[in-house]
Design an enzyme around this catalytic site. Structure first.
Site, PDB file in Angstrom:
ATOM      1  N   HIS A 191       0.422  -1.749   0.267  1.00 58.93           N
ATOM      2  CA  HIS A 191       0.101   0.303  -0.058  1.00 58.93           C
ATOM      3  C   HIS A 191       0.897   0.849  -0.328  1.00 58.93           C
ATOM      4  O   HIS A 191       0.182   2.553  -0.718  1.00 58.93           O
ATOM      5  CB  HIS A 191      -1.185   0.277   0.982  1.00 58.93           C
ATOM      6  CG  HIS A 191      -1.975  -1.455   1.226  1.00 58.93           C
ATOM      7  ND1 HIS A 191      -1.902  -2.029   1.547  1.00 58.93           N
ATOM      8  CD2 HIS A 191      -3.151  -1.018  -0.039  1.00 58.93           C
ATOM      9  CE1 HIS A 191      -3.148  -2.884   0.877  1.00 58.93           C
ATOM     10  NE2 HIS A 191      -4.270  -2.226   0.227  1.00 58.93           N
ATOM     11  N   ARG A 298     -10.388   3.596  -1.456  1.00 55.55           N
ATOM     12  CA  ARG A 298     -10.156   3.007  -0.238  1.00 55.55           C
ATOM     13  C   ARG A 298     -10.118   4.370   0.789  1.00 55.55           C
ATOM     14  O   ARG A 298      -9.096   4.887   1.192  1.00 55.55           O
ATOM     15  CB  ARG A 298      -8.026   2.950  -0.580  1.00 55.55           C
ATOM     16  CG  ARG A 298      -7.928   1.724  -1.749  1.00 55.55           C
ATOM     17  CD  ARG A 298      -6.385   1.825  -1.415  1.00 55.55           C
ATOM     18  NE  ARG A 298      -6.428   0.631  -2.421  1.00 55.55           N
ATOM     19  CZ  ARG A 298      -5.536   0.572  -3.951  1.00 55.55           C
ATOM     20  NH1 ARG A 298      -5.440   1.430  -4.642  1.00 55.55           N
ATOM     21  NH2 ARG A 298      -5.192  -0.786  -4.363  1.00 55.55           N
ATOM     22  N   ARG A 334     -15.713   1.652  -1.077  1.00 56.31           N
ATOM     23  CA  ARG A 334     -15.290   0.658  -0.452  1.00 56.31           C
ATOM     24  C   ARG A 334     -15.206   0.429   1.200  1.00 56.31           C
ATOM     25  O   ARG A 334     -14.425   1.645   1.462  1.00 56.31           O
ATOM     26  CB  ARG A 334     -13.842  -0.212  -0.991  1.00 56.31           C
ATOM     27  CG  ARG A 334     -13.665  -1.389  -0.144  1.00 56.31           C
ATOM     28  CD  ARG A 334     -11.964  -1.758  -0.664  1.00 56.31           C
ATOM     29  NE  ARG A 334     -11.274  -1.017  -0.770  1.00 56.31           N
ATOM     30  CZ  ARG A 334     -10.053  -1.481  -1.030  1.00 56.31           C
ATOM     31  NH1 ARG A 334      -9.746  -2.560  -1.057  1.00 56.31           N
ATOM     32  NH2 ARG A 334      -8.447  -1.027   0.068  1.00 56.31           N
ATOM     33  N   ASN A 456      -4.482  -7.580  -6.715  1.00 56.09           N
ATOM     34  CA  ASN A 456      -3.455  -7.124  -5.910  1.00 56.09           C
ATOM     35  C   ASN A 456      -3.410  -7.946  -4.976  1.00 56.09           C
ATOM     36  O   ASN A 456      -2.379  -8.727  -4.563  1.00 56.09           O
ATOM     37  CB  ASN A 456      -3.371  -5.285  -5.165  1.00 56.09           C
ATOM     38  CG  ASN A 456      -3.551  -4.708  -6.156  1.00 56.09           C
ATOM     39  OD1 ASN A 456      -2.932  -4.947  -7.487  1.00 56.09           O
ATOM     40  ND2 ASN A 456      -3.560  -3.516  -5.820  1.00 56.09           N
ATOM     41  N   ARG A 467       2.784  -9.737  -0.853  1.00 60.29           N
ATOM     42  CA  ARG A 467       2.551  -8.493  -1.964  1.00 60.29           C
ATOM     43  C   ARG A 467       3.853  -7.173  -1.365  1.00 60.29           C
ATOM     44  O   ARG A 467       4.045  -6.511  -1.929  1.00 60.29           O
ATOM     45  CB  ARG A 467       1.563  -8.265  -2.587  1.00 60.29           C
ATOM     46  CG  ARG A 467       0.506  -7.183  -1.337  1.00 60.29           C
ATOM     47  CD  ARG A 467      -1.052  -6.724  -1.023  1.00 60.29           C
ATOM     48  NE  ARG A 467      -1.543  -6.021  -1.354  1.00 60.29           N
ATOM     49  CZ  ARG A 467      -2.363  -5.442  -1.911  1.00 60.29           C
ATOM     50  NH1 ARG A 467      -3.437  -6.092  -1.118  1.00 60.29           N
ATOM     51  NH2 ARG A 467      -2.802  -3.899  -2.004  1.00 60.29           N
ATOM     52  N   CYS A 504      -9.783  -3.282 -10.377  1.00 61.46           N
ATOM     53  CA  CYS A 504      -8.962  -2.393  -9.979  1.00 61.46           C
ATOM     54  C   CYS A 504      -7.847  -2.487  -8.935  1.00 61.46           C
ATOM     55  O   CYS A 504      -7.417  -2.221  -8.593  1.00 61.46           O
ATOM     56  CB  CYS A 504     -10.508  -1.814  -8.811  1.00 61.46           C
ATOM     57  SG  CYS A 504     -10.052  -3.250  -7.049  1.00 61.46           S
TER      58      CYS A 504
HETATM   59  C1  PEP Z   1      -6.811  -5.462  -4.491  1.00 61.87           C
HETATM   60  O1  PEP Z   1      -6.488  -5.926  -3.663  1.00 61.87           O
HETATM   61  O2  PEP Z   1      -6.499  -5.464  -5.826  1.00 61.87           O
HETATM   62  C2  PEP Z   1      -7.243  -3.916  -4.240  1.00 61.87           C
HETATM   63  C3  PEP Z   1      -7.057  -3.833  -5.775  1.00 61.87           C
HETATM   64  O3  PEP Z   1      -7.222  -3.859  -3.080  1.00 61.87           O
HETATM   65  P1  PEP Z   1      -6.120  -3.151  -2.295  1.00 61.87           P
HETATM   66  O4  PEP Z   1      -5.078  -3.063  -2.903  1.00 61.87           O
HETATM   67  O5  PEP Z   1      -6.846  -2.010  -1.125  1.00 61.87           O
HETATM   68  O6  PEP Z   1      -5.967  -4.377  -0.870  1.00 61.87           O
HETATM   69 MG    MG Z   2      -7.240  -5.422  -1.668  1.00 60.56          MG
END
Ligand code: PEP
Ligand code: MG
Length: 580
Positions: A191, A298, A334, A456, A467, A504
């Site tokens: 993030h 977000r 969200r 993601n 990640r 997304c």
């Molecule tokens: C994802 O997981 O692809 C997503 C868009 O949510 P975040 O990146 O905020 O976990």
């Molecule tokens: Mg996510």
């Protein structure tokens, strides 16, 4: 000149002076001092040693009185070390003969001492290294004084070079002066990386250790497209990057001319391009790029970095700003996705062993109903000002989704009773980011008005790769055939049920995947606002039949590397100016 290869997470080029943060968030100043400042710098060291000595002596006496001399002796040992004449001679020599700053001399010398202890076989002695690091920190605190303030009080443009930045630290970077950042740790989907894109500054993460080779004020270049960091660049390299910056600017101007044209493929299929936002101000970035709406807001960033839990009015104001600005364009809010690497001060979670598999996201919301309900009330109230959609993150089971929907229905009933207006038909959607949700997607599509694929997380949970971990970044791959199959299943389930499917995750803003995703049937992309013009350009340059062929061929391949190079080649063939 020194080059470091890291992971490119936010595009663009930045050239400027370094501001170096150590792994405790201390700002490390310049390495050298001017020749005529040597005497005053020695005096500064003197003062710091004296002040640190007084502090240690005070602690020693207080602890001895409370707990006895045996415990006071720990501080007595620190006191002795601080007063050691050999240590002091070394520090003085570094300042006098090599013109090092006292901070740099202290850090370098004490770390070297500490490392000698750390490498000893005897465990008791090895642990004494911590005492030495403690003295180092204490001396630095006295030397740095107000300059300890880290990233606040900036007055000129800088490139931040840090061991690590949390998503909330990144969110609080001064947008006026921070022109780019580099971290030694961090991964592709972290993030922290996502916030860098929101700030629209070049960023590179996961370079590995390098901070000891650089000091505040040194010149550096961040190449956010290649994931390169160049320390102490020579004139030729600076000139090359200045030229590249110019070229990027020209390309951006060309793409800007597409702003008011529809995102439509060459054979006339309409595509929707939405923006992902973390902060309300980014809604302006979306409008500027001609977004069709907000595909992912977000909202957890309202909580991160705030002292107290935001109340309903704080939520309401933020949502109203976004919804009113977008007018008739839809805004997908969200519900908070806290936990894992996005930790607020409350509810204060126990330290989790596997936070990405722990109490995050919708699970946390369902355990903290008052907090969840507060947010839902604000979302519903904002829905009268435009076209709001609500979306639940990290849904894993159908029961979990139903529970979340029940809480929402309950909040609606409450508002009704109180006579508060809201959009009764507000669409309800879910993120598809856990493989279990894809496996059960035929059941989920009966329960929601839309899906949004969060690649993601879907990549990390499918491939079992954290990640945000640079060590396994090579295994974190959107091109993996297993990931593509899951995406294809989710798109197909939405198509069969005639509900919109959005994507997304970061993948949707990455040019090499656009043709593949169109070919898999995706008709809605939600991307970081800066990527909208580029993705639009690709959509307008390709025909669906060609994309379907690209998708079909990709799905026959058995490894990520082949798929990625095939996709790169197809992009180069059809839209060469955007090929990496
Ligand atoms: C994802 O997981 O692809 C997503 C868009 O949510 P975040 O990146 O905020 O976990
Ligand atoms: Mg996510």
């Amino acid at each position: 000149m020194q080059k470091l290869q890291g992971i490119a997470v936010s595009p663009g080029v930045a050239i400027g002076e370094a501001l170096v943060m150590d792994n405790e968030g201390f700002r490390i100043p310049r390495r050298f001092v001017a020749r005529d400042a040597v005497e005053s710098e020695l005096e500064r060291l003197d003062n710091a040693v004296r002040a640190a000595g007084e502090e240690i002596a005070h602690n020693r006496d207080a602890v001895a009185e409370e707990l006895g001399h045996k415990y006071g002796a720990i501080f007595e040992a620190h006191y002795q070390m601080l007063g050691d004449t050999q240590l002091r001679r070394e520090l003085d020599d570094m300042i006098r003969q090599r013109h090092y700053s006292p901070e740099y001399a202290v850090s370098r010398t004490l770390r070297r001492y500490g490392q000698v202890f750390q490498n000893l076989e005897n465990r008791y002695l090895a642990e004494r290294a911590n005492d030495i690091f403690d003295i180092e920190k204490r001396l630095l605190r006295h030397l740095l004084g107000r300059r300890r303030e880290g990233l606040s009080h900036l007055t000129s443009p800088v490139l931040v070079l840090a061991h690590n930045l949390t998503p909330s630290e990144t969110a609080n970077l001064d947008r006026e002066f921070v022109q780019g950042f580099v971290t030694e740790v961090g991964g592709l989907g972290s993030h922290t990386a996502i916030v860098a894109e929101a700030l629209e500054i070049p960023a590179v993460v996961g370079t590995g250790p390098f901070l000891s080779d650089v000091s505040g004020g040194d010149l550096a270049i961040i190449d956010g497209d290649q994931g390169l960091v160049i320390l102490h660049p020579d004139e030729e390299t600076i000139a090359r990057y200045r030229h590249e910056k110019e070229e990027l600017r020209t390309l951006a101007v060309q793409l800007e001319s597409l702003r008011d044209l529809p995102a439509e493929t060459a054979d006339g299929v309409g595509i929707k391009l939405f923006g992902n936002i973390e902060f309300p101000y980014e809604v302006d970035h979306c409008v500027k790029r001609g977004a069709d709406g907000i595909g992912l807001y977000r909202t957890e960033f309202l909580y991160l970095g705030a002292e107290n839990e935001p109340d309903e009015e704080v939520h309401y104001e933020a949502y109203c700003r976004v919804v009113k600005t977008m007018g008739q364009r839809s805004v997908t809010i969200r519900t908070f996705d806290l936990g894992a690497d996005k930790i607020a001060h409350w509810p204060s979670p126990e330290e989790e062993r596997n936070p990405f598999l722990g109490l995050r996201s919708i699970r946390l919301a369902l355990r903290n109903l008052p907090m969840f309900r507060t947010q839902l009330r604000a979302i519903l109230r904002s829905s009268v000002f435009g076209r709001v959609q609500v979306m639940f993150p990290l849904v894993t089971t159908v029961l979990e989704l139903r529970q979340a929907k029940m809480v929402l229905a309950d909040v609606m009933e409450d508002l009704d009773e109180r006579g508060v207006a809201f959009d009764r038909d507000m669409p309800i959607g879910m993120m598809v980011e856990v493989p279990a949700a894809v496996m059960m997607i035929d059941h989920f599509v009966d329960e929601v008005d839309f899906l949004s694929i969060g690649t993601n997380d879907l990549i990390q949970y499918t491939l079992a790769v954290d990640r945000s971990n640079a060590d396994v970044v090579g295994l974190y791959n959107a091109s993996d055939p297993a990931v593509l199959k899951l995406i294809s299943m989710a798109i197909e389930a939405g198509r069969k049920k005639s509900i919109p499917v959005n994507l997304c995750g970061q993948m949707s803003g990455s040019a090499i995947y656009t043709m593949l995703l169109l070919g898999l049937g995706l008709r809605q992309f939600s991307v970081t606002p800066g990527a909208i013009p580029e993705i639009k350009k690709i959509c307008r340059s390709v025909a669906i039949a060609d994309c379907e062929e690209v998708a079909r061929r990709s799905l026959t391949m058995e490894n990520a590397r082949d798929i990625k190079s095939y996709l790169r080649e197809e992009l180069r063939r059809r839209v060469p100016e955007l090929a990496p």
